[in-house]
Design a protein around this motif. Structure first.
Motif, PDB file in Angstrom:
ATOM      1  N   UNK A 304     104.605 -41.186   1.612  1.00 27.84           N
ATOM      2  CA  UNK A 304     103.483 -41.056   2.900  1.00 27.84           C
ATOM      3  C   UNK A 304     104.198 -42.057   3.838  1.00 27.84           C
ATOM      4  N   UNK A 305     103.963 -41.131   5.309  1.00 34.73           N
ATOM      5  CA  UNK A 305     103.320 -42.117   6.249  1.00 34.73           C
ATOM      6  C   UNK A 305     102.430 -42.533   6.730  1.00 34.73           C
ATOM      7  N   UNK A 306     102.162 -43.829   6.996  1.00 34.68           N
ATOM      8  CA  UNK A 306     100.522 -44.577   8.122  1.00 34.68           C
ATOM      9  C   UNK A 306     100.961 -45.194   8.766  1.00 34.68           C
ATOM     10  N   UNK A 307     100.605 -45.216  10.103  1.00 35.18           N
ATOM     11  CA  UNK A 307     100.680 -46.830  10.594  1.00 35.18           C
ATOM     12  C   UNK A 307      98.800 -46.898  11.230  1.00 35.18           C
ATOM     13  N   UNK A 308      97.868 -47.250  12.148  1.00 34.01           N
ATOM     14  CA  UNK A 308      98.087 -47.950  11.544  1.00 34.01           C
ATOM     15  C   UNK A 308      96.533 -47.101  11.759  1.00 34.01           C
ATOM     16  N   UNK A 309      96.429 -46.266  13.084  1.00 35.36           N
ATOM     17  CA  UNK A 309      95.467 -44.801  12.820  1.00 35.36           C
ATOM     18  C   UNK A 309      95.695 -43.756  13.118  1.00 35.36           C
ATOM     19  N   UNK A 310      96.737 -43.397  11.399  1.00 39.82           N
ATOM     20  CA  UNK A 310      96.260 -42.180  10.529  1.00 39.82           C
ATOM     21  C   UNK A 310      97.790 -42.302   9.611  1.00 39.82           C
ATOM     22  N   UNK A 311      97.615 -41.812   8.840  1.00 42.17           N
ATOM     23  CA  UNK A 311      98.406 -41.166   7.569  1.00 42.17           C
ATOM     24  C   UNK A 311      98.652 -40.186   7.125  1.00 42.17           C
ATOM     25  N   UNK A 312      99.746 -39.401   7.152  1.00 40.14           N
ATOM     26  CA  UNK A 312     100.236 -38.378   6.542  1.00 40.14           C
ATOM     27  C   UNK A 312     100.596 -38.263   5.363  1.00 40.14           C
ATOM     28  N   UNK A 313     100.757 -37.240   4.194  1.00 40.73           N
ATOM     29  CA  UNK A 313     101.195 -37.212   2.903  1.00 40.73           C
ATOM     30  C   UNK A 313     102.515 -36.014   2.940  1.00 40.73           C
ATOM     31  N   UNK A 314     103.482 -36.630   2.424  1.00 42.20           N
ATOM     32  CA  UNK A 314     104.707 -35.423   3.076  1.00 42.20           C
ATOM     33  C   UNK A 314     104.895 -34.608   1.576  1.00 42.20           C
ATOM     34  N   UNK A 315     105.241 -33.363   2.257  1.00 38.43           N
ATOM     35  CA  UNK A 315     105.763 -32.846   0.668  1.00 38.43           C
ATOM     36  C   UNK A 315     106.771 -33.238   0.172  1.00 38.43           C
ATOM     37  N   UNK A 316     107.741 -33.853   0.586  1.00 41.60           N
ATOM     38  CA  UNK A 316     108.908 -34.688  -0.419  1.00 41.60           C
ATOM     39  C   UNK A 316     108.289 -35.913  -1.195  1.00 41.60           C
ATOM     40  N   UNK A 317     109.151 -36.011  -2.379  1.00 40.22           N
ATOM     41  CA  UNK A 317     107.750 -36.686  -3.816  1.00 40.22           C
ATOM     42  C   UNK A 317     108.215 -38.110  -3.882  1.00 40.22           C
ATOM     43  N   UNK A 318     108.029 -39.555  -3.930  1.00 43.38           N
ATOM     44  CA  UNK A 318     108.151 -40.705  -3.853  1.00 43.38           C
ATOM     45  C   UNK A 318     109.564 -40.916  -4.954  1.00 43.38           C
ATOM     46  N   UNK A 319     110.067 -42.243  -4.189  1.00 43.13           N
ATOM     47  CA  UNK A 319     111.050 -42.114  -5.466  1.00 43.13           C
ATOM     48  C   UNK A 319     110.537 -43.107  -6.639  1.00 43.13           C
ATOM     49  N   UNK A 320     111.282 -42.998  -7.856  1.00 46.59           N
ATOM     50  CA  UNK A 320     111.112 -44.773  -9.098  1.00 46.59           C
ATOM     51  C   UNK A 320     110.865 -45.759  -8.075  1.00 46.59           C
ATOM     52  N   UNK A 321     112.387 -45.735  -7.479  1.00 53.69           N
ATOM     53  CA  UNK A 321     112.278 -47.186  -6.609  1.00 53.69           C
ATOM     54  C   UNK A 321     111.329 -47.799  -5.507  1.00 53.69           C
TER      55      UNK A 321
END
Ligand SMILES: [Zn+2]
Length: 396
Positions: A304-321
């Motif tokens: 996910x990407x997030x700043x103070x105003x908005x958040x986006x969910x990416x198409x790519x998966x998160x890593x285990x780390x």
């Protein structure tokens, strides 16, 4: 590897730094016989156990070299350094190093032995190799071994600290809650959780959610698929399916192209957050999502990407780390000391909590997908000393 064994005497002696003249000698049969006798005698200089350990170490090193297309005999000191580095990163199910420093030293002795027997210079004597082993020894002396378990109360506390009903913070809170339940209820390792896709999940009317771990449905060749269960919680605050329903709804919203509409929908779902009623279909209600929403091979846990105003969910998966760091960060937010914890603490916590609640070894092996009861015993010794211990039956 035959090519390596066929290496000419000249090359070997050159590698050993020996005078090349001897290679020109015509070695007659008698000398060859003496050579064989000397080889036989060599075999007596090491105990049978050491010989076995050296051979095993050599096979392991050779396999490592082959997998990276590196020459093992003679091996460059740099290759030996890579091998030491590789050994230092290998961990077992519990996050415990597979190679103790003493074992690493034995592997190096095996590599040295093979080189010396074949008249090569010993690459393990290189300063770069010995420094690396010494450094590792210091590091291991300060680093704790097993990850501490996080039991149910701790997991609930971490989740309760997150801000679920606000935008944009609620987006990552929804994802992280699912990740925590996958680690705790599903007893998944970080890589397994990160590798899940939407179609790894299956809504089940009585069990909650079935999660296929490992190879995807498309991978028919591999029959060894494990299914773990995320059961309906007795209350919404301990309900993993509720968390999944909330997150998948947000994944659907993330596909909306229009930014304003996407933001509006995100807020709507986040502001609706409540723990009074199940949203997962338990209690005979209709869940937020249906099987149709899971018919996709897209990753379940996204970056996910997030700043103070908005958040986006990416198409790519998160890593285990990233899941591992997420847990440590969430623990800190909940005012907990995260020093001895990691994502594996959730899996360890599952075992610990289940045992405290009276689960049998069989039940734990099934949930954690362990083949051997020994592995569960290791954890009992470490974290549940009172489990299956007659001291509890003394009537004290
Ligand atoms: Zn629920």
């Amino acid at each position: 590897m035959e090519a390596v064994r066929d290496i000419g005497t000249q090359t070997r002696l050159a590698a050993a730094g020996a005078p090349p003249a001897i290679a020109d000698l015509d070695i007659d049969d008698e000398l060859k016989e003496l050579e064989e006798v000397s080889r036989d005698l060599e075999a007596f200089t090491l105990s049978a156990n050491t010989r076995l350990a050296y051979d095993k170490a050599w096979r392991s090193f050779k396999t490592f070299c082959e997998s990276y297309s590196l020459e093992s005999l003679p091996a460059h000191p740099e290759v030996v350094r890579w091998y030491v580095a590789w050994m230092s990163t290998q961990v077992d199910d519990w996050g415990v190093p597979r190679f103790a420093v003493s074992t690493i030293r034995q592997h190096l002795a095996g590599i040295a032995d093979r080189h010396l027997r074949e008249w090569f210079l010993d690459p393990t004597r290189h300063r770069g190799v010995s420094d690396l082993v010494r450094g590792l020894e210091k590091l291991r002396a300060t680093r704790p071994g097993r990850k501490r378990p996080l039991v149910l109360d701790a997991v609930v506390r971490i989740i309760a600290t997150m801000r679920h009903d606000v935008y944009p913070a609620g987006i990552s809170a929804a994802r992280d809650t699912v990740a925590l339940w996958l680690g705790f209820a599903g007893a998944l390792r970080r890589g397994e959780a990160a590798g899940l896709r939407l179609d790894s999940l299956e809504l089940h009317p009585t069990d909650g959610i079935h999660v296929r771990v490992g190879p995807s449905k498309a991978d028919q060749a591999n029959v060894l698929v494990d299914v773990v269960v995320l059961p309906f919680g007795s209350a919404p605050r301990t309900c993993a399916p509720c968390a999944v329903h909330r997150w998948v709804v947000l994944l659907k919203v993330s596909g909306i192209q229009d930014a304003r509409e996407r933001r509006r929908q995100n807020m709507r779902w986040l502001f609706d957050y409540q723990l009074d009623d199940h949203v997962c279909g338990a209690d005979g209600r209709v869940g937020l999502i249906s099987e149709l929403d899971l018919a996709s091979s897209a990753p379940l846990l996204r970056a996910t990407y997030r700043n103070r105003r908005e958040a986006r969910i990416h198409e790519a998966g998160i890593s285990g780390d990233a899941l591992h760091s997420m847990l440590l960060r969430r623990m800190a937010e909940a005012g907990m000391d995260s020093a001895k914890y990691g994502f594996h603490s959730l899996r360890a916590g599952h075992v610990t909590q289940a045992r405290r609640n009276g689960a049998t070894t069989d039940e734990i092996m099934r949930a954690g997908r362990w083949q051997k009861a020994d592995t569960v015993d290791v954890y009992d010794r470490e974290f549940n000393p009172a489990a299956r211990n007659s001291v509890m039956r003394l009537g004290l």
